[in-house]
Write an enzyme that holds these catalytic residues in place. Structure first.
Site, short mmCIF file in Angstrom:
data_model
loop_
_atom_site.label_atom_id
_atom_site.label_comp_id
_atom_site.label_asym_id
_atom_site.label_seq_id
_atom_site.Cartn_x
_atom_site.Cartn_y
_atom_site.Cartn_z
N CYS A 31 0.86 -1.18 0.00
CA CYS A 31 0.00 0.00 0.00
C CYS A 31 0.90 1.24 0.00
O CYS A 31 1.65 1.45 0.96
CB CYS A 31 -0.89 -0.01 1.24
SG CYS A 31 -1.99 1.41 1.34
N CYS A 43 -4.65 6.19 -4.51
CA CYS A 43 -4.02 4.87 -4.40
C CYS A 43 -2.56 5.05 -4.81
O CYS A 43 -2.28 5.39 -5.96
CB CYS A 43 -4.73 3.88 -5.32
SG CYS A 43 -4.02 2.23 -5.32
N GLY A 99 -1.31 2.44 -7.15
CA GLY A 99 -2.03 2.70 -8.41
C GLY A 99 -1.44 3.87 -9.17
O GLY A 99 -1.35 3.85 -10.40
N GLU A 125 -10.50 0.62 -5.92
CA GLU A 125 -9.52 -0.28 -5.30
C GLU A 125 -10.09 -1.67 -5.03
O GLU A 125 -11.22 -1.81 -4.56
CB GLU A 125 -9.02 0.30 -3.97
CG GLU A 125 -8.02 1.41 -4.13
CD GLU A 125 -7.21 1.62 -2.86
OE1 GLU A 125 -6.86 0.62 -2.20
OE2 GLU A 125 -6.95 2.79 -2.53
N HIS A 170 -2.74 -4.07 -10.85
CA HIS A 170 -3.38 -2.83 -11.31
C HIS A 170 -3.75 -2.95 -12.79
O HIS A 170 -2.94 -3.42 -13.60
CB HIS A 170 -2.45 -1.63 -11.10
CG HIS A 170 -2.16 -1.36 -9.66
ND1 HIS A 170 -2.99 -0.60 -8.87
CD2 HIS A 170 -1.17 -1.82 -8.85
CE1 HIS A 170 -2.50 -0.57 -7.63
NE2 HIS A 170 -1.40 -1.31 -7.59
N1 LIG Z 1 -6.56 -2.10 -2.29
C1 LIG Z 1 -5.15 -2.43 -2.57
C2 LIG Z 1 -4.30 -2.22 -1.30
C3 LIG Z 1 -4.20 -0.76 -0.90
C4 LIG Z 1 -3.39 0.01 -1.93
C5 LIG Z 1 -3.59 1.52 -1.96
N2 LIG Z 1 -4.41 2.07 -0.92
C6 LIG Z 1 -2.26 2.24 -2.10
O1 LIG Z 1 -2.13 3.38 -1.59
O2 LIG Z 1 -1.36 1.66 -2.75
C7 LIG Z 1 -5.04 -3.90 -3.02
O3 LIG Z 1 -5.87 -4.72 -2.59
O4 LIG Z 1 -4.08 -4.18 -3.75
#
Ligand SMILES: N[C@H](CCC[C@H](N)C(=O)O)C(=O)O
Length: 276
Positions: free
Chosen positions: A71, A220, A223, A211, A162
Site C-alpha cells: 500500500c 491509491c 495505483g 480499489e 493494477h
Molecule cells: N486495495 C489495494 C491495497 C491498498 C493500496 C492503496 N491504498 C495504495 O495506496 O497503494 C489492493 O488490494 O491491492
C-alpha cells in the site's frame, strides 16, 4: 484497542502498533473497524510488526478484510508514524512487506518531518506476475470486454495488481458501475485495482481509482505508480509525472535503476481507543 488514524492524499488508515503482540484477528474485524458509521471509518488497516529480516514489517488489510501485498499511501503513513514515535531511529527504513522490501525515507522541511519519498521497487509487467490469465507477455493497450463494452487496458503489478484504463474525460466515467466488474473480472485470478487516467500533458495525469477490496478511494499510491508506468509504456508521458488524485497529488518517478519512486504527504489525524 488503541489506534492512530492517518491519511495520505485522502486514503485513510487505522494504524495499529502490533510490535508487542499481534492484536485479535484484524482481517475478521476490518469491515467493522473500517465502517464509517458503525466503526472508526477507513479504507484499510495498517499493522506495524517486528521483522526477522528487515528493520520492521508492514501488513495492509483492506476494508473488506482482504490482505494486500502493498500500500503506497499506507507505507508513507507507516514511515511517518515509525519516525515520529522513535520506533526506528532512522530517516530511511527497510520495510518487509508481502511485495518485498520497500524503502520509505522521511523528507524534512524547515527541520521537521514533511513528505515521505518511497522506493517502491520495480514494476512487474509479465502477465503471470500481475497475475492475469492469458498468453505470457506484457499487457499493454489490450482489449478487455465487460458487459459488451471494450476497454483498452494496460496492466502493471507493484506487488499488487493494477489495471490501467486511459480515458478522455475522467469525470465522464461511471466508476462505481465499471469498477467492480473489472475488479472481479475472470481475467484476474486475484482480482485487481482499477485506475482511470486522463493524460493532461507529458508530465501530468489525472487519476480516479476503484480499489480491490476497498472500492472507490480518494487515492491509491501503488495505483499512481502503476499509472505512471502505464502512461510511459503507452508513450503518453515521460518517466517523471505528477499524479492528480481526488485526495491530492503524488510525484512518481521511474528511474534508471528501474525502481519507481513515489513522493507524497502522510498526516496523523487523531488517536483513539476502541472497545472490541
Ligand atoms: N486495495 C489495494 C491495497 C491498498 C493500496 C492503496 N491504498 C495504495 O495506496 O497503494 C489492493 O488490494 O491491492
Amino acid at each position: 484497542m488503541k489506534f492512530t488514524k492517518m491519511q495520505g492524499t485522502g486514503n485513510d488508515f487505522i494504524v495499529i502498533d502490533c510490535m508487542e503482540r499481534e492484536n485479535k484477528d484484524l482481517k475478521q474485524l476490518a469491515p467493522k473497524l473500517c465502517n464509517r458509521h458503525f466503526g472508526i471509518g477507513a479504507d484499510g488497516i495498517i499493522m506495524i510488526l517486528p521483522s526477522a529480516s528487515e528493520d520492521i514489517k508492514m501488513r495492509i488489510i483492506n476494508s473488506d478484510g482482504s490482505e494486500a501485498e502493498m500500500c503506497g499511501n499506507g507505507i508513507r503513513c507507516f514511515a511517518k508514524y515509525i519516525y515520529t514515535r522513535g520506533i526506528i531511529n532512522k530517516e530511511k527504513i527497510r520495510v518487509e512487506t508481502l511485495a518485498g522490501t520497500i524503502v520509505p525515507e522521511i523528507i524534512f522541511k524547515n527541520g521537521k518531518p514533511d513528505m515521505v519519498k518511497v522506493d517502491m521497487g520495480e514494476p512487474r509487467l509479465k502477465r503471470s506476475d500481475i497475475p492475469m490469465e492469458g498468453p505470457e507477455g506484457e499487457v499493454i493497450n489490450e482489449p478487455l470486454y465487460l458487459d459488451g463494452i471494450e476497454y483498452r487496458i494496460t496492466c502493471v503489478s507493484m506487488g499488487n495488481p493494477h489495471c490501467v484504463i486511459f480515458i478522455d474525460d475522467i469525470n465522464a466515467i461511471p466508476i462505481k458501475e465499471i469498477g467492480p466488474g473489472i475488479e472481479n473480472h475472470k481475467l484476474f485470478p486475484q482480482k485487481t485495482n482499477v485506475e482511470f487516467i486522463q493524460v493532461l500533458n507529458q508530465g501530468e495525469i489525472k487519476m480516479k481509482v476503484w480499489e480491490r477490496g476497498a472500492g472507490e478511494t480518494l487515492a491509491c499510491g501503488t495505483g499512481a505508480c502503476a499509472s505512471g508506468v502505464a502512461s510511459y509504456l503507452n508513450k503518453k508521458t515521460g518517466r517523471r509525472i505528477i499524479v492528480h488524485l481526488p485526495g491530492g497529488d503524488l510525484l512518481v518517478e521511474w528511474m534508471d535503476d528501474n525502481h519507481i519512486y513515489m513522493t507524497g504527504p502522510a498526516e496523523e489525524v487523531f488517536t483513539g481507543e476502541i472497545i472490541l
